[in-house]
Design a protein around this motif. Structure first.
Motif, short mmCIF file in Angstrom:
data_model
loop_
_atom_site.label_atom_id
_atom_site.label_comp_id
_atom_site.label_asym_id
_atom_site.label_seq_id
_atom_site.Cartn_x
_atom_site.Cartn_y
_atom_site.Cartn_z
N LEU A 173 -32.01 39.64 -63.20
CA LEU A 173 -32.50 40.29 -64.21
C LEU A 173 -32.12 39.67 -65.71
O LEU A 173 -33.27 39.64 -66.50
N SER A 174 -31.13 39.06 -65.95
CA SER A 174 -30.65 38.45 -66.96
C SER A 174 -31.10 36.91 -67.26
O SER A 174 -31.36 36.26 -68.62
N ASN A 175 -31.36 36.25 -66.05
CA ASN A 175 -31.51 34.90 -66.33
C ASN A 175 -32.89 34.39 -65.61
O ASN A 175 -33.03 33.26 -65.82
N TYR A 176 -33.43 35.33 -64.78
CA TYR A 176 -34.68 34.91 -64.41
C TYR A 176 -36.02 35.68 -64.93
O TYR A 176 -36.91 35.21 -65.62
N ILE A 177 -35.52 37.14 -64.80
CA ILE A 177 -36.41 38.09 -65.62
C ILE A 177 -36.43 38.09 -66.86
O ILE A 177 -37.51 38.41 -67.68
N GLY A 178 -35.13 37.81 -67.34
CA GLY A 178 -34.91 37.87 -68.84
C GLY A 178 -34.96 39.13 -69.55
O GLY A 178 -34.80 39.19 -70.99
N ALA A 179 -34.70 39.94 -68.91
CA ALA A 179 -34.76 41.38 -69.48
C ALA A 179 -33.42 41.76 -70.18
O ALA A 179 -33.45 42.62 -71.19
N HIS A 180 -32.41 41.20 -69.60
CA HIS A 180 -30.95 41.49 -70.09
C HIS A 180 -30.38 40.36 -70.58
O HIS A 180 -31.01 38.99 -70.45
N ALA A 181 -29.07 40.38 -71.44
CA ALA A 181 -28.58 39.52 -72.08
C ALA A 181 -27.90 38.50 -71.11
O ALA A 181 -27.70 38.79 -70.02
#
Length: 448
Positions: A173-181
């Motif tokens: 979520l944070s490093n592929y989708i980019g939605a979170h820090a």
């Protein structure tokens, strides 16, 4: 009318996370986290909200402990903010940070509430992110040192430990989708981060054992129940890939010391490899005392070429939706925890998060009539009872969340709490769902 009765030793609790509730982001020596950086970057969080103040629990923890006591829970799951302990991620310990958590833990114990502590709930010190974050293996060593300090500071007072919360979110979520820090969009990076976090979990478990720390230790994965829309082989395979992305990719290494081969092959076709070093898989698979499961939703899918990462299209089948637009699928909880038992054996299970976001309105009398949330809890409690009656070793349930709080990229517009937070005054107002759960705990069950 059927009576739903829970075992007398069932562990009822509720949960929060440090960055979402504490505020006081520059007080008493706390360093910056990746969420401070992310939320202060325009456009990353709804309404450009941030966690600078949040629920101000850093100053109001006694009020929150009083709410927990009123609720009647036996346990409270909260996380420790790594940047409060090591402002730069490593180096000198910030004693003022430790002192804050000592006050919280002592207040809980005085109230007869068991602390259940998560070591990492996403607030990585920014100083470590500046050196590569979880993609840098040095962060593993920094995490183990941080964990050791916490283990030693609270040995005997905290009996239930969780290393990581939702490694899928930390990685994909944070490093592929980019939605979170930190907000990256790189599949190889996400796979690397997931692997390194799981190695860090295993190393922390080894350190916990080596220190002889009192209590039990596990980790928490967010599991999702996704099933095929038809029995066509291509639909079955697509739905399985989509589910394994959350489930097997993290559970297999934790319990079997291997990654699911069909997923390794799928990622390899995308040009992505898991950066496994000698000894990593044995470290990840260190025996744990329990598994924490966060469950919110599920769905149905079918094969559709080039749809998402796994050629899988979700099919809407008429589920009710929460305000997050997530399917309300209580039976999915029964199915996924039954799958955990069937696949990984009789490891004790705690539901470490489960709850729902709805639009709440505070009445002039200071009440919130959140019938949909209370109904959501009731339906999921029934599935918990089904699981226990079916022989699944479900030992406890933590409602998410005690308070309305900073809901990550959604800011403050999305409310999960069983207590309403007035962000202007910081007043707390228990919702109807709070009183429903209070009665379930007091009665040991409810009429279905």
């Amino acid at each position: 009318m059927a009576k739903i009765q829970f075992p007398s030793d069932f562990l009822w609790g509720t949960a929060t996370a440090s960055y979402q509730i504490e505020g006081a982001y520059q007080e008493d020596g706390r360093g910056l986290s990746i969420w401070d950086t992310f939320s202060h970057t325009p456009g990353k969080v709804a309404n450009n909200d941030n966690g600078d103040v949040a629920c101000d629990s850093y100053h109001r923890y006694e009020e929150d402990v009083a709410l927990l006591k009123k609720l009647g829970v036996k346990a409270y799951r909260f996380s420790i903010a790594w940047p409060r302990i090591f402002p730069q991620g490593t180096g000198e310990v910030n004693e003022k940070g430790l002192d804050y958590y000592r006050r919280v833990v002592d207040a809980l114990l005085e109230a007869g509430i068991q602390p259940a502590v998560t070591l990492y709930h996403w607030d990585l010190p920014q100083a470590l992110q500046d050196k590569g974050g979880w993609a840098n293996r040095e962060t593993i060593d920094a995490f183990v040192k941080y964990a050791e300090v916490i283990f030693q500071a609270f040995d005997g007072k905290i009996k239930q430990w969780i290393t990581f919360n939702e490694t899928w979110c930390v990685s994909f979520l944070s490093n592929y989708i980019g939605a979170h820090a930190p907000g990256n969009k790189d599949l190889q990076l996400a796979v690397t981060v997931a692997h390194n976090c799981m190695v860090a979990h295993g190393e922390a478990v080894k350190r916990f054992r080596a220190l002889g720390t009192e209590g039990t230790i596990g980790t928490t994965h967010n599991l999702y129940w996704f099933e095929p829309y038809t029995t066509k082989p291509e639909d079955v395979a697509a739905a399985h890939r989509n589910r394994a992305y959350n489930n097997e990719w993290f559970m297999d290494p934790t319990f079997k010391g291997t990654y699911p081969e069909f997923m390794v092959d799928w990622f390899r076709e995308k040009g992505v490899e898991v950066p496994i070093r000698e000894g990593d898989m044995e470290t990840i698979a260190q025996p744990i005392d329990f598994i924490g499961v966060n469950f919110y939703s599920g769905g149905f899918g079918r094969c559709k070429k080039d749809e998402g990462l796994f050629d899988c299209e979700e099919v809407q089948v008429g589920f009710a939706k929460t305000f997050m637009d997530w399917n309300v699928y209580p039976d999915g909880l029964y199915k996924v925890l039954s799958w955990v038992k069937d696949e990984y054996g009789d490891v004790p299970i705690y539901i470490t998060e489960n709850g729902a976001c709805y639009e709440d309105e505070l009445t002039a009398e200071g009440r919130v009539h959140d019938e949909l949330r209370a109904d959501y809890y009731k339906k999921h409690f029934i599935q918990c009872h089904r699981l226990i009656e079916s022989g699944v070793p479900l030992k406890g349930y933590f409602a998410w969340s005690l308070l309305d709080n900073f809901e990550w990229a959604e800011g403050y517009k999305k409310r999960f709490g069983i207590v309403y937070t007035n962000y202007e005054t910081q007043e707390r107002h228990p919702k109807d769902s709070f009183y429903f759960i209070q009665k379930v705990i007091a009665d040991g069950g409810f009429d279905a």
